[in-house]
Design a protein around this motif. Structure first.
Motif, PDB file in Angstrom:
ATOM      1  N   GLY A 223       0.829  -1.200   0.000  1.00 32.46           N
ATOM      2  CA  GLY A 223       0.000   0.000   0.000  1.00 32.46           C
ATOM      3  C   GLY A 223       0.859   1.244   0.000  1.00 32.46           C
ATOM      4  O   GLY A 223       2.045   1.194   0.324  1.00 32.46           O
ATOM      5  N   ILE A 224       0.249   2.359  -0.388  1.00 30.04           N
ATOM      6  CA  ILE A 224       0.939   3.645  -0.334  1.00 30.04           C
ATOM      7  C   ILE A 224       0.056   4.652   0.392  1.00 30.04           C
ATOM      8  O   ILE A 224      -1.170   4.490   0.447  1.00 30.04           O
ATOM      9  CB  ILE A 224       1.322   4.172  -1.731  1.00 30.04           C
ATOM     10  CG1 ILE A 224       0.069   4.383  -2.592  1.00 30.04           C
ATOM     11  CG2 ILE A 224       2.296   3.221  -2.402  1.00 30.04           C
ATOM     12  CD1 ILE A 224       0.378   5.020  -3.940  1.00 30.04           C
ATOM     13  N   MET A 225       0.688   5.669   0.946  1.00 24.83           N
ATOM     14  CA  MET A 225      -0.040   6.677   1.715  1.00 24.83           C
ATOM     15  C   MET A 225       0.457   8.062   1.319  1.00 24.83           C
ATOM     16  O   MET A 225       1.653   8.355   1.413  1.00 24.83           O
ATOM     17  CB  MET A 225       0.154   6.463   3.219  1.00 24.83           C
ATOM     18  CG  MET A 225      -0.557   7.464   4.095  1.00 24.83           C
ATOM     19  SD  MET A 225      -0.486   7.020   5.863  1.00 24.83           S
ATOM     20  CE  MET A 225       1.281   7.163   6.205  1.00 24.83           C
ATOM     21  N   VAL A 226      -0.451   8.899   0.857  1.00 21.66           N
ATOM     22  CA  VAL A 226      -0.165  10.300   0.570  1.00 21.66           C
ATOM     23  C   VAL A 226      -1.092  11.134   1.447  1.00 21.66           C
ATOM     24  O   VAL A 226      -2.310  10.920   1.448  1.00 21.66           O
ATOM     25  CB  VAL A 226      -0.403  10.642  -0.914  1.00 21.66           C
ATOM     26  CG1 VAL A 226      -0.077  12.108  -1.173  1.00 21.66           C
ATOM     27  CG2 VAL A 226       0.430   9.738  -1.818  1.00 21.66           C
ATOM     28  N   LEU A 227      -0.525  12.061   2.189  1.00 23.81           N
ATOM     29  CA  LEU A 227      -1.311  12.845   3.133  1.00 23.81           C
ATOM     30  C   LEU A 227      -1.475  14.276   2.641  1.00 23.81           C
ATOM     31  O   LEU A 227      -0.506  14.918   2.226  1.00 23.81           O
ATOM     32  CB  LEU A 227      -0.646  12.853   4.506  1.00 23.81           C
ATOM     33  CG  LEU A 227      -0.408  11.491   5.152  1.00 23.81           C
ATOM     34  CD1 LEU A 227       0.202  11.656   6.538  1.00 23.81           C
ATOM     35  CD2 LEU A 227      -1.698  10.682   5.229  1.00 23.81           C
ATOM     36  N   ALA A 228      -2.694  14.767   2.720  1.00 22.08           N
ATOM     37  CA  ALA A 228      -2.999  16.164   2.386  1.00 22.08           C
ATOM     38  C   ALA A 228      -4.453  16.412   2.743  1.00 22.08           C
ATOM     39  O   ALA A 228      -5.281  15.496   2.680  1.00 22.08           O
ATOM     40  CB  ALA A 228      -2.782  16.452   0.902  1.00 22.08           C
ATOM     41  N   PRO A 229      -4.796  17.643   3.144  1.00 20.36           N
ATOM     42  CA  PRO A 229      -6.212  17.954   3.329  1.00 20.36           C
ATOM     43  C   PRO A 229      -6.978  17.662   2.036  1.00 20.36           C
ATOM     44  O   PRO A 229      -6.440  17.829   0.926  1.00 20.36           O
ATOM     45  CB  PRO A 229      -6.209  19.450   3.644  1.00 20.36           C
ATOM     46  CG  PRO A 229      -4.840  19.714   4.197  1.00 20.36           C
ATOM     47  CD  PRO A 229      -3.926  18.786   3.453  1.00 20.36           C
ATOM     48  N   LEU A 230      -8.215  17.234   2.174  1.00 19.65           N
ATOM     49  CA  LEU A 230      -8.990  16.838   1.009  1.00 19.65           C
ATOM     50  C   LEU A 230      -9.061  17.951  -0.034  1.00 19.65           C
ATOM     51  O   LEU A 230      -8.941  17.703  -1.247  1.00 19.65           O
ATOM     52  CB  LEU A 230     -10.407  16.441   1.446  1.00 19.65           C
ATOM     53  CG  LEU A 230     -11.144  15.473   0.517  1.00 19.65           C
ATOM     54  CD1 LEU A 230     -10.457  14.121   0.474  1.00 19.65           C
ATOM     55  CD2 LEU A 230     -12.586  15.320   0.956  1.00 19.65           C
TER      56      LEU A 230
ATOM     57  N   HIS B 266      -5.439   4.915  -4.932  1.00 20.29           N
ATOM     58  CA  HIS B 266      -6.560   4.054  -5.300  1.00 20.29           C
ATOM     59  C   HIS B 266      -6.071   2.848  -6.104  1.00 20.29           C
ATOM     60  O   HIS B 266      -6.528   1.719  -5.889  1.00 20.29           O
ATOM     61  CB  HIS B 266      -7.580   4.856  -6.118  1.00 20.29           C
ATOM     62  CG  HIS B 266      -8.881   4.139  -6.324  1.00 20.29           C
ATOM     63  ND1 HIS B 266      -9.039   3.182  -7.306  1.00 20.29           N
ATOM     64  CD2 HIS B 266     -10.065   4.217  -5.671  1.00 20.29           C
ATOM     65  CE1 HIS B 266     -10.272   2.716  -7.257  1.00 20.29           C
ATOM     66  NE2 HIS B 266     -10.913   3.316  -6.278  1.00 20.29           N
ATOM     67  N   ARG B 267      -5.111   3.080  -7.006  1.00 18.34           N
ATOM     68  CA  ARG B 267      -4.628   1.971  -7.843  1.00 18.34           C
ATOM     69  C   ARG B 267      -3.968   0.884  -7.010  1.00 18.34           C
ATOM     70  O   ARG B 267      -4.202  -0.311  -7.227  1.00 18.34           O
ATOM     71  CB  ARG B 267      -3.642   2.485  -8.893  1.00 18.34           C
ATOM     72  CG  ARG B 267      -3.258   1.409  -9.899  1.00 18.34           C
ATOM     73  CD  ARG B 267      -2.317   1.930 -10.983  1.00 18.34           C
ATOM     74  NE  ARG B 267      -2.185   0.938 -12.042  1.00 18.34           N
ATOM     75  CZ  ARG B 267      -1.373  -0.113 -11.973  1.00 18.34           C
ATOM     76  NH1 ARG B 267      -0.621  -0.299 -10.877  1.00 18.34           N
ATOM     77  NH2 ARG B 267      -1.317  -0.986 -12.972  1.00 18.34           N
ATOM     78  N   VAL B 268      -3.118   1.282  -6.059  1.00 15.42           N
ATOM     79  CA  VAL B 268      -2.417   0.288  -5.244  1.00 15.42           C
ATOM     80  C   VAL B 268      -3.321  -0.247  -4.130  1.00 15.42           C
ATOM     81  O   VAL B 268      -3.476  -1.462  -3.970  1.00 15.42           O
ATOM     82  CB  VAL B 268      -1.127   0.884  -4.644  1.00 15.42           C
ATOM     83  CG1 VAL B 268      -0.441  -0.146  -3.744  1.00 15.42           C
ATOM     84  CG2 VAL B 268      -0.187   1.328  -5.750  1.00 15.42           C
ATOM     85  N   ASN B 269      -3.923   0.649  -3.371  1.00  9.79           N
ATOM     86  CA  ASN B 269      -4.628   0.241  -2.159  1.00  9.79           C
ATOM     87  C   ASN B 269      -5.963  -0.438  -2.444  1.00  9.79           C
ATOM     88  O   ASN B 269      -6.350  -1.374  -1.740  1.00  9.79           O
ATOM     89  CB  ASN B 269      -4.865   1.449  -1.255  1.00  9.79           C
ATOM     90  CG  ASN B 269      -3.578   2.109  -0.803  1.00  9.79           C
ATOM     91  OD1 ASN B 269      -2.484   1.629  -1.090  1.00  9.79           O
ATOM     92  ND2 ASN B 269      -3.693   3.229  -0.113  1.00  9.79           N
ATOM     93  N   VAL B 270      -6.679   0.056  -3.455  1.00  7.73           N
ATOM     94  CA  VAL B 270      -8.004  -0.494  -3.745  1.00  7.73           C
ATOM     95  C   VAL B 270      -7.931  -1.508  -4.885  1.00  7.73           C
ATOM     96  O   VAL B 270      -8.274  -2.675  -4.712  1.00  7.73           O
ATOM     97  CB  VAL B 270      -9.013   0.622  -4.079  1.00  7.73           C
ATOM     98  CG1 VAL B 270     -10.392   0.027  -4.364  1.00  7.73           C
ATOM     99  CG2 VAL B 270      -9.108   1.609  -2.920  1.00  7.73           C
ATOM    100  N   ARG B 271      -7.488  -1.071  -6.061  1.00  6.12           N
ATOM    101  CA  ARG B 271      -7.407  -2.002  -7.188  1.00  6.12           C
ATOM    102  C   ARG B 271      -6.452  -3.153  -6.869  1.00  6.12           C
ATOM    103  O   ARG B 271      -6.751  -4.323  -7.139  1.00  6.12           O
ATOM    104  CB  ARG B 271      -6.965  -1.275  -8.455  1.00  6.12           C
ATOM    105  CG  ARG B 271      -6.807  -2.192  -9.665  1.00  6.12           C
ATOM    106  CD  ARG B 271      -6.265  -1.428 -10.863  1.00  6.12           C
ATOM    107  NE  ARG B 271      -5.840  -2.341 -11.906  1.00  6.12           N
ATOM    108  CZ  ARG B 271      -6.411  -2.449 -13.100  1.00  6.12           C
ATOM    109  NH1 ARG B 271      -7.470  -1.721 -13.399  1.00  6.12           N
ATOM    110  NH2 ARG B 271      -5.925  -3.301 -14.004  1.00  6.12           N
ATOM    111  N   GLY B 272      -5.285  -2.842  -6.290  1.00  2.97           N
ATOM    112  CA  GLY B 272      -4.332  -3.894  -5.953  1.00  2.97           C
ATOM    113  C   GLY B 272      -4.922  -4.901  -4.988  1.00  2.97           C
ATOM    114  O   GLY B 272      -4.762  -6.116  -5.154  1.00  2.97           O
ATOM    115  N   THR B 273      -5.612  -4.425  -3.960  1.00  8.86           N
ATOM    116  CA  THR B 273      -6.250  -5.324  -3.004  1.00  8.86           C
ATOM    117  C   THR B 273      -7.337  -6.145  -3.679  1.00  8.86           C
ATOM    118  O   THR B 273      -7.497  -7.342  -3.404  1.00  8.86           O
ATOM    119  CB  THR B 273      -6.833  -4.532  -1.825  1.00  8.86           C
ATOM    120  OG1 THR B 273      -5.770  -3.870  -1.137  1.00  8.86           O
ATOM    121  CG2 THR B 273      -7.566  -5.437  -0.852  1.00  8.86           C
TER     122      THR B 273
END
Length: 248
Positions: free
Chosen positions: A96-103, A115-122
């Protein structure tokens, strides 16, 4: 935890096995007697270090690359595990990857990458696990306690992990009759390079103090939880297990 006798002959794939939590999970499952495929995307050197640590401790492991969000590459990973070890019993999806920033400020490209790694990859790995795992097997995905903590700047990341939880809980019901458990582990703040990067010492100490146990989690803490679900925790199914020291 599973005894070595119980785990003998079992095979585990750990995606993101070169990372902080993934490497701890790979070593822990190998210590239980499983043969472990240490998956990596780009960190071949770190993955080989994990394999070396496992083999020097008397375990069996090999490092294999692949883009888990690419169905062809992910399928190749599963096929290689089956060819090397005869089948797959446990899949732990720590990649997984994590990028932090206010929405309001997050770049859409950054959200798309997560989304590609964390959701699609999962999704891709879970789909392959659902088709491949042998009876008595276990799929363990990784979420985050940030879905409960709701801290600013984590909105995009937590959103991807909320999707992971939804997939996990529904897949557990879809696996009826297969004797395969499907769960998610939701770590709290854990002292990994992914979590610590860019954070001040003051923020790290404040976060650690927020937990009743007054420390950050460690990768080994999370690995113990995964080992329970991969081994003796057969009656835990379709659950999100929060491993966060009571912070949430």
């Amino acid at each position: 935890m599973a005894t070595v006798e119980q785990a003998a002959g079992r095979v585990a794939i750990v995606t993101g096995g070169s990372g902080g939590i993934g490497s701890a999970v790979a070593r822990r499952l190998a210590a239980d007697g499983m043969s472990v495929v240490v998956h990596y995307a780009a960190s071949a050197g770190r993955a080989e270090e994990v394999v070396k640590a496992i083999t020097e401790a008397g375990g069996t492991a090999r490092a294999l690359p692949g883009d888990i969000a690419d169905p062809t590459e992910a399928a190749r990973l599963f096929a290689a595990a089956e060819e090397a070890f005869g089948g797959v019993d446990v899949v732990v999806n720590t990649a997984g990857i994590m990028v932090l920033a206010p929405l309001a400020e997050m770049e859409l490209e950054a959200f798309d990458r997560m989304h590609r790694v964390n959701v699609r990859g999962t999704f891709v790995v879970s789909q392959l696990a659902a088709r491949t795992l042998r009876p008595g097997g276990a799929l363990i995905n990784v979420s985050t306690s940030m879905t409960r903590l709701q801290q600013p700047a984590y909105g995009g990341y937590a959103a991807t992990k909320g999707a992971v939880e939804a997939m996990t809980l529904i897949l557990a019901r879809e696996m009826r009759g297969r004797d395969v458990t499907v769960n998610a582990v939701a770590p709290g703040p854990t002292a990994t390079p992914l979590y610590l990067e860019g954070k001040s010492e003051e923020l790290i100490q404040r976060t650690a103090a927020a937990a009743p146990l007054e420390r950050l989690g460690t990768p080994d803490d999370i690995a113990e939880t995964v080992a329970f679900l991969a081994g003796p925790g057969r009656w835990v199914n379709g659950q999100v297990l929060y491993a966060n020291g009571g912070i949430a």
